[in-house]
Design a protein around this motif. Structure first.
Motif, PDB file in Angstrom:
ATOM      1  N   LYS A  19      -2.475 -10.707  -8.415  1.00  0.00           N
ATOM      2  CA  LYS A  19      -2.190 -11.132  -7.027  1.00  0.00           C
ATOM      3  C   LYS A  19      -1.093 -10.277  -6.402  1.00  0.00           C
ATOM      4  N   SER A  20       0.046 -10.167  -7.069  1.00  0.00           N
ATOM      5  CA  SER A  20       1.158  -9.388  -6.517  1.00  0.00           C
ATOM      6  C   SER A  20       0.830  -7.908  -6.480  1.00  0.00           C
ATOM      7  N   THR A  21       0.028  -7.443  -7.429  1.00  0.00           N
ATOM      8  CA  THR A  21      -0.408  -6.045  -7.418  1.00  0.00           C
ATOM      9  C   THR A  21      -1.258  -5.772  -6.188  1.00  0.00           C
ATOM     10  N   LEU A  22      -2.139  -6.698  -5.839  1.00  0.00           N
ATOM     11  CA  LEU A  22      -2.940  -6.550  -4.620  1.00  0.00           C
ATOM     12  C   LEU A  22      -2.032  -6.493  -3.402  1.00  0.00           C
ATOM     13  N   LEU A  23      -1.022  -7.333  -3.357  1.00  0.00           N
ATOM     14  CA  LEU A  23      -0.083  -7.294  -2.238  1.00  0.00           C
ATOM     15  C   LEU A  23       0.549  -5.913  -2.115  1.00  0.00           C
ATOM     16  N   ARG A  24       0.955  -5.326  -3.237  1.00  0.00           N
ATOM     17  CA  ARG A  24       1.576  -3.997  -3.202  1.00  0.00           C
ATOM     18  C   ARG A  24       0.606  -2.947  -2.676  1.00  0.00           C
ATOM     19  N   HIS A  25      -0.677  -3.098  -2.974  1.00  0.00           N
ATOM     20  CA  HIS A  25      -1.675  -2.168  -2.430  1.00  0.00           C
ATOM     21  C   HIS A  25      -1.826  -2.342  -0.926  1.00  0.00           C
ATOM     22  N   LEU A  26      -1.729  -3.589  -0.460  1.00  0.00           N
ATOM     23  CA  LEU A  26      -1.904  -3.860   0.966  1.00  0.00           C
ATOM     24  C   LEU A  26      -0.733  -3.354   1.798  1.00  0.00           C
ATOM     25  N   ILE A  27       0.473  -3.350   1.239  1.00  0.00           N
ATOM     26  CA  ILE A  27       1.649  -2.945   2.022  1.00  0.00           C
ATOM     27  C   ILE A  27       2.083  -1.513   1.734  1.00  0.00           C
ATOM     28  N   GLY A  28       1.280  -0.781   0.980  1.00  0.00           N
ATOM     29  CA  GLY A  28       1.540   0.640   0.818  1.00  0.00           C
ATOM     30  C   GLY A  28       2.473   1.024  -0.307  1.00  0.00           C
ATOM     31  N   LEU A  29       2.766   0.103  -1.221  1.00  0.00           N
ATOM     32  CA  LEU A  29       3.663   0.414  -2.327  1.00  0.00           C
ATOM     33  C   LEU A  29       2.938   0.958  -3.544  1.00  0.00           C
TER      34      LEU A  29
ATOM     35  N   VAL B  11       3.193   5.562   8.181  1.00  0.00           N
ATOM     36  CA  VAL B  11       4.482   4.969   8.528  1.00  0.00           C
ATOM     37  C   VAL B  11       4.343   4.088   9.762  1.00  0.00           C
ATOM     38  N   LYS B  12       3.565   4.544  10.745  1.00  0.00           N
ATOM     39  CA  LYS B  12       3.345   3.745  11.950  1.00  0.00           C
ATOM     40  C   LYS B  12       2.663   2.428  11.616  1.00  0.00           C
ATOM     41  N   MET B  13       1.697   2.466  10.709  1.00  0.00           N
ATOM     42  CA  MET B  13       1.012   1.244  10.323  1.00  0.00           C
ATOM     43  C   MET B  13       1.954   0.303   9.578  1.00  0.00           C
TER      44      MET B  13
ATOM     45  N   LYS C   2      -6.975  -2.609  11.430  1.00  0.00           N
ATOM     46  CA  LYS C   2      -7.689  -2.445  12.705  1.00  0.00           C
ATOM     47  C   LYS C   2      -8.664  -1.269  12.635  1.00  0.00           C
ATOM     48  N   GLN C   3      -9.397  -1.190  11.572  1.00  0.00           N
ATOM     49  CA  GLN C   3     -10.437  -0.183  11.356  1.00  0.00           C
ATOM     50  C   GLN C   3      -9.875   1.219  11.126  1.00  0.00           C
ATOM     51  N   GLN C   4      -8.558   1.351  10.947  1.00  0.00           N
ATOM     52  CA  GLN C   4      -7.951   2.640  10.638  1.00  0.00           C
ATOM     53  C   GLN C   4      -7.596   2.685   9.160  1.00  0.00           C
ATOM     54  N   SER C   5      -8.083   3.712   8.467  1.00  0.00           N
ATOM     55  CA  SER C   5      -7.821   3.847   7.046  1.00  0.00           C
ATOM     56  C   SER C   5      -6.327   4.016   6.794  1.00  0.00           C
ATOM     57  N   PHE C   6      -5.803   3.229   5.853  1.00  0.00           N
ATOM     58  CA  PHE C   6      -4.399   3.359   5.473  1.00  0.00           C
ATOM     59  C   PHE C   6      -4.214   4.487   4.470  1.00  0.00           C
ATOM     60  N   TRP C   7      -5.023   4.496   3.424  1.00  0.00           N
ATOM     61  CA  TRP C   7      -4.781   5.442   2.336  1.00  0.00           C
ATOM     62  C   TRP C   7      -5.344   6.833   2.599  1.00  0.00           C
ATOM     63  N   HIS C   8      -6.152   6.984   3.652  1.00  0.00           N
ATOM     64  CA  HIS C   8      -6.619   8.317   4.034  1.00  0.00           C
ATOM     65  C   HIS C   8      -5.924   8.831   5.291  1.00  0.00           C
ATOM     66  N   ALA C   9      -4.982   8.063   5.806  1.00  0.00           N
ATOM     67  CA  ALA C   9      -4.204   8.506   6.964  1.00  0.00           C
ATOM     68  C   ALA C   9      -3.118   9.479   6.510  1.00  0.00           C
ATOM     69  N   ASP C  10      -2.635  10.310   7.449  1.00  0.00           N
ATOM     70  CA  ASP C  10      -1.516  11.173   7.079  1.00  0.00           C
ATOM     71  C   ASP C  10      -0.238  10.343   7.034  1.00  0.00           C
ATOM     72  N   GLU C  11       0.840  10.952   6.511  1.00  0.00           N
ATOM     73  CA  GLU C  11       2.073  10.210   6.280  1.00  0.00           C
ATOM     74  C   GLU C  11       2.631   9.610   7.564  1.00  0.00           C
ATOM     75  N   LYS C  12       2.559  10.341   8.665  1.00  0.00           N
ATOM     76  CA  LYS C  12       3.089   9.850   9.931  1.00  0.00           C
ATOM     77  C   LYS C  12       2.345   8.611  10.398  1.00  0.00           C
TER      78      LYS C  12
ATOM     79  N   ASP D 203       9.302  -7.465  14.913  1.00  0.00           N
ATOM     80  CA  ASP D 203       8.133  -8.071  15.564  1.00  0.00           C
ATOM     81  C   ASP D 203       6.815  -7.599  14.950  1.00  0.00           C
ATOM     82  N   PRO D 204       6.640  -7.813  13.642  1.00  0.00           N
ATOM     83  CA  PRO D 204       5.409  -7.345  12.991  1.00  0.00           C
ATOM     84  C   PRO D 204       4.192  -8.128  13.428  1.00  0.00           C
ATOM     85  N   GLU D 205       3.043  -7.460  13.381  1.00  0.00           N
ATOM     86  CA  GLU D 205       1.773  -8.134  13.658  1.00  0.00           C
ATOM     87  C   GLU D 205       1.316  -8.952  12.455  1.00  0.00           C
ATOM     88  N   ILE D 206       1.741  -8.512  11.263  1.00  0.00           N
ATOM     89  CA  ILE D 206       1.290  -9.129  10.016  1.00  0.00           C
ATOM     90  C   ILE D 206       2.503  -9.400   9.138  1.00  0.00           C
TER      91      ILE D 206
END
Length: 251
Positions: free
Chosen positions: A44-54, A78-80, A65-75, A159-162
Motif C-alpha cells: 500500500k505505502s509503496t503504491l503511494l510512493r509511486h503515485l507521488i513520484g518517490l 515538478v509542475k505535476m 489529467k491524462q498527462q504521463s507522469f513517468w514519461h514527462a520531462d523533469e520540469k 493549495d494542492p488539487e490532490i
C-alpha cells in the motif's frame, strides 16, 4: 462524463527482482476519497510512493489529467508534483519550529509571497483544520491528533488539487481518528480536493471512502476496485470479504 484525475495503467512495482505488485489498473476521479487497502505487506505505502513520484515503477505509468507522469520531462514532473500535498504517518513536522514556521517552509520555498502574506496564509490553513490560535505552539505542545491536523494544514499550504494520506489514523484514539475522518470529508466537500488514503482501518474505510483498490500480497496484484461498501455487499472473493469483515465473513 467524468474525466479521471489520476489513471494508473499496467503498473508493476518491484525492488530489483523482488516483485511487490503487478498489473495495477484503476482510476481516481476528481473529488474521490480513494482508499488504497489490503493486508499488511501488500504494498500500500509503496503504491503511494509511486503515485507521488518517490519511486519509479518497474513497468507501467501514472497519468495526472491524462498527462504521463513517468514519461514527462523533469520540469513537467515538478509542475505535476506541485499540485499534490502529502500527509505522512507521523505528521512529519519539524519539532524545533512552531506550527506557523512549519507552515511557512513550503510557502517560502515555492512562492513569492511576503512574510506577512505567508503568516496570513499559515493562520488561514491552520484555521481550516481547527487550529486557529495555535500558530506559536511547537509540535511537542499539542496532542497527536492536533499534530496530524497541523501536518494536514502544511500539506495544504500550496493549495494542492490532490491530497495523499499515509495511514492518517495511526496512533490516534478512536475519537481523534473520527474527527480526522470528518475533517477529510469536509475538505473534500468544501475545497473539491481529490483525496487518496492508505489505510487498513475499517471504520475509516467505510466512513470516508467512495472508491478504492484492494491489493493482495499473495497473488501480488489487485483483486478489485470500487466503492468499499459495494465491494462488501457484492464481492464473492474470500480475501476481500475476510478483510472487510475482520474475518467474520458475511452474515
Amino acid at each position: 462524463m467524468i474525466t479521471p484525475h489520476i489513471t494508473v495503467t499496467d503498473l508493476t512495482m518491484a525492488y530489483g527482482d523482488f516483485l511487490i505488485q503487478r498489473d495495477l489498473n484503476f482510476t481516481i476521479d476528481r473529488g474521490d476519497v480513494f482508499i488504497i487497502m489490503g493486508g499488511s505487506g501488500c504494498g500500500k505505502s509503496t503504491l503511494l510512493r509511486h503515485l507521488i513520484g518517490l519511486q519509479r515503477p518497474a513497468r507501467g505509468d501514472v497519468f495526472y489529467k491524462q498527462q504521463s507522469f513517468w514519461h514527462a520531462d523533469e520540469k513537467e514532473r515538478v509542475k505535476m508534483m506541485r499540485r499534490i500535498g502529502v500527509l505522512y504517518q507521523s505528521g512529519a513536522l519539524f519539532s524545533s519550529l512552531t506550527l506557523a514556521e512549519n507552515m511557512a517552509l513550503p510557502l517560502g520555498e515555492f512562492t513569492d509571497f511576503s512574510r506577512g502574506e505567508i503568516a496570513d496564509i499559515a493562520s488561514y490553513k491552520l484555521a481550516l483544520v481547527g487550529l486557529a490560535g495555535f500558530e506559536d505552539y511547537y509540535p511537542s505542545e499539542i496532542s497527536g491528533g492536533m499534530q496530524k491536523r497541523a501536518g494536514l494544514a502544511r500539506a495544504m499550504a500550496l493549495d494542492p488539487e490532490i491530497l495523499f494520506f499515509d495511514e492518517p489514523s495511526a496512533g490516534l484514539d478512536p475519537v481523534s481518528a473520527r474527527l480526522l475522518d470528518d475533517l477529510i470529508i469536509s475538505l473534500r466537500d468544501t475545497l473539491g480536493t481529490t483525496i487518496v488514503v492508505v489505510t487498513h482501518e475499517l471504520a475509516s474505510i467505510f466512513a470516508i471512502g467512495n472508491n478504492s483498490v484492494f491489493l493482495d500480497s499473495e497473488s501480488k496484484t489487485m483483486l478489485a476496485t470500487g466503492s468499499p461498501k459495494k465491494l462488501l455487499a457484492e464481492s464473492t472473493d474470500y480475501k476481500i470479504i475476510q478483510f472487510l469483515t475482520r474475518g467474520e465473513g458475511h452474515a
